[in-house]
Design an enzyme around this catalytic site. Structure first.
Site, short mmCIF file in Angstrom:
data_model
loop_
_atom_site.label_atom_id
_atom_site.label_comp_id
_atom_site.label_asym_id
_atom_site.label_seq_id
_atom_site.Cartn_x
_atom_site.Cartn_y
_atom_site.Cartn_z
N HIS A 1 31.73 33.09 40.11
CA HIS A 1 31.61 32.75 38.88
C HIS A 1 30.25 31.56 38.46
O HIS A 1 29.39 31.85 37.92
CB HIS A 1 32.84 32.37 37.86
CG HIS A 1 33.82 32.94 37.96
ND1 HIS A 1 35.04 32.67 38.21
CD2 HIS A 1 33.97 34.17 37.41
CE1 HIS A 1 36.07 33.42 37.77
NE2 HIS A 1 35.34 34.45 37.34
N LYS B 1 46.17 38.61 29.49
CA LYS B 1 46.66 37.51 30.45
C LYS B 1 47.53 36.42 29.83
O LYS B 1 47.12 35.27 29.23
CB LYS B 1 45.59 37.13 31.27
CG LYS B 1 44.72 38.17 31.93
CD LYS B 1 43.65 37.66 32.76
CE LYS B 1 42.85 38.84 33.42
NZ LYS B 1 41.50 38.33 33.90
N ARG C 1 30.72 43.43 40.34
CA ARG C 1 30.94 43.39 41.83
C ARG C 1 31.02 44.93 42.35
O ARG C 1 29.95 45.52 42.52
CB ARG C 1 32.34 42.59 42.13
CG ARG C 1 32.27 41.32 41.79
CD ARG C 1 33.62 40.59 41.71
NE ARG C 1 34.04 41.02 40.54
CZ ARG C 1 35.42 40.68 39.66
NH1 ARG C 1 36.01 39.65 40.41
NH2 ARG C 1 35.60 40.93 38.42
N SER D 1 39.30 35.70 40.44
CA SER D 1 40.31 34.75 40.37
C SER D 1 41.61 34.90 41.32
O SER D 1 42.12 34.14 41.54
CB SER D 1 40.52 34.46 39.01
OG SER D 1 39.15 34.07 38.52
P1 ADP Z 1 37.79 38.79 32.89
O1 ADP Z 1 39.13 38.36 32.48
O2 ADP Z 1 36.68 38.79 31.57
O3 ADP Z 1 37.34 39.72 34.10
P2 ADP Z 1 36.78 36.92 35.09
O4 ADP Z 1 36.86 35.44 34.85
O5 ADP Z 1 37.41 37.41 35.83
O6 ADP Z 1 37.29 37.42 33.25
O7 ADP Z 1 35.36 37.20 35.08
C1 ADP Z 1 34.37 37.09 34.06
C2 ADP Z 1 33.08 37.50 34.39
O8 ADP Z 1 32.53 37.08 35.85
C3 ADP Z 1 33.03 39.08 34.71
O9 ADP Z 1 31.77 39.61 34.37
C4 ADP Z 1 33.18 39.42 36.11
O10 ADP Z 1 32.56 40.43 36.63
C5 ADP Z 1 32.31 38.07 36.72
N1 ADP Z 1 32.72 38.00 38.09
C6 ADP Z 1 34.12 37.58 38.49
N2 ADP Z 1 33.86 37.21 39.97
C7 ADP Z 1 32.91 37.31 40.26
C8 ADP Z 1 32.01 37.19 41.38
N3 ADP Z 1 32.78 36.99 42.50
N4 ADP Z 1 30.75 37.57 41.46
C9 ADP Z 1 30.12 37.87 40.36
N5 ADP Z 1 30.48 37.98 39.16
C10 ADP Z 1 32.15 37.79 39.07
#
Ligand code: ADP
Length: 165
Positions: free
Chosen positions: A17, A41, A91, A129
């Site tokens: 992130h 969630k 990803r 996460s």
């Molecule tokens: P959500 O519940 O919306 O999936 P996340 O916190 O998991 O929330 O992810 C938010 C954004 O960050 C999404 O666009 C996701 O694709 C991106 N994201 C999550 N992990 C990574 C990573 N390792 N590299 C790049 N983008 C990421």
């Protein structure tokens, strides 16, 4: 001035992130990282307040990055903030379909809003996460996955409740 929003659950924020936030902050004038909390969630590891504090802590070195939270639809939130761009990370191929669907829906709801996809950096391609939480549960070293400022907090969640469950 172009304002971009970057939304997610950030439960917890990972180095993946953070990498995206850094890159977006170089491209857009203003980036609002918004923790979306009215989602499926139901049992986050960290409360909204904890996540807000963590995201603020690890992004404070980026002067054009702000942190917020909302339970609105992304399309509505963007309108409210005058944001023309929503940034999403891609990803593996598995993200693509869900993200495209969301981009189309957001466009329908708010035609002024463009979705910008940034490919995950190679280092963080498989980082999520959930992976961080799973690693923490096993007591693994988190330094390659989570921002160092919050590693202690993640570990603490599992040292307190983890072993019993
Ligand atoms: P959500 O519940 O919306 O999936 P996340 O916190 O998991 O929330 O992810 C938010 C954004 O960050 C999404 O666009 C996701 O694709 C991106 N994201 C999550 N992990 C990574 C990573 N390792 N590299 C790049 N983008 C990421």
């Amino acid at each position: 001035m172009t304002t971009a929003i970057y939304t997610g659950s950030f439960d917890p924020i990972t180095l993946g992130h953070l990498n995206l936030i850094k890159r977006a902050s170089r491209v857009f004038d203003r980036v609002i990282v918004c923790i979306m909390y009215n989602k499926d969630k139901q049992h986050p590891l960290f409360t909204l307040e904890e996540r807000l504090r963590q995201v603020e802590l690890v992004t404070k070195r980026f002067p054009n990055v702000e942190v917020d939270s909302s339970d609105l639809l992304v399309a509505e939130y963007a309108r409210l903030k005058g944001a023309g761009v929503v940034v999403r990370g891609l990803r593996a191929v598995s993200d693509y379909e869900k993200e495209c669907q969301m981009a189309l829906i957001n466009k329908r709801l708010n035609p002024e809003l463009e979705t910008f996809f940034l490919p995950a950096s190679e280092k963080y391609m498989y980082l999520s996460s959930s992976a961080v939480k799973e690693l923490a549960m096993f007591g693994a070293d988190l330094s390659a996955f989570a921002p160092r400022e919050i590693i202690g907090e993640i570990e603490a969640k599992y040292s307190r409740k983890g072993r019993k469950e």
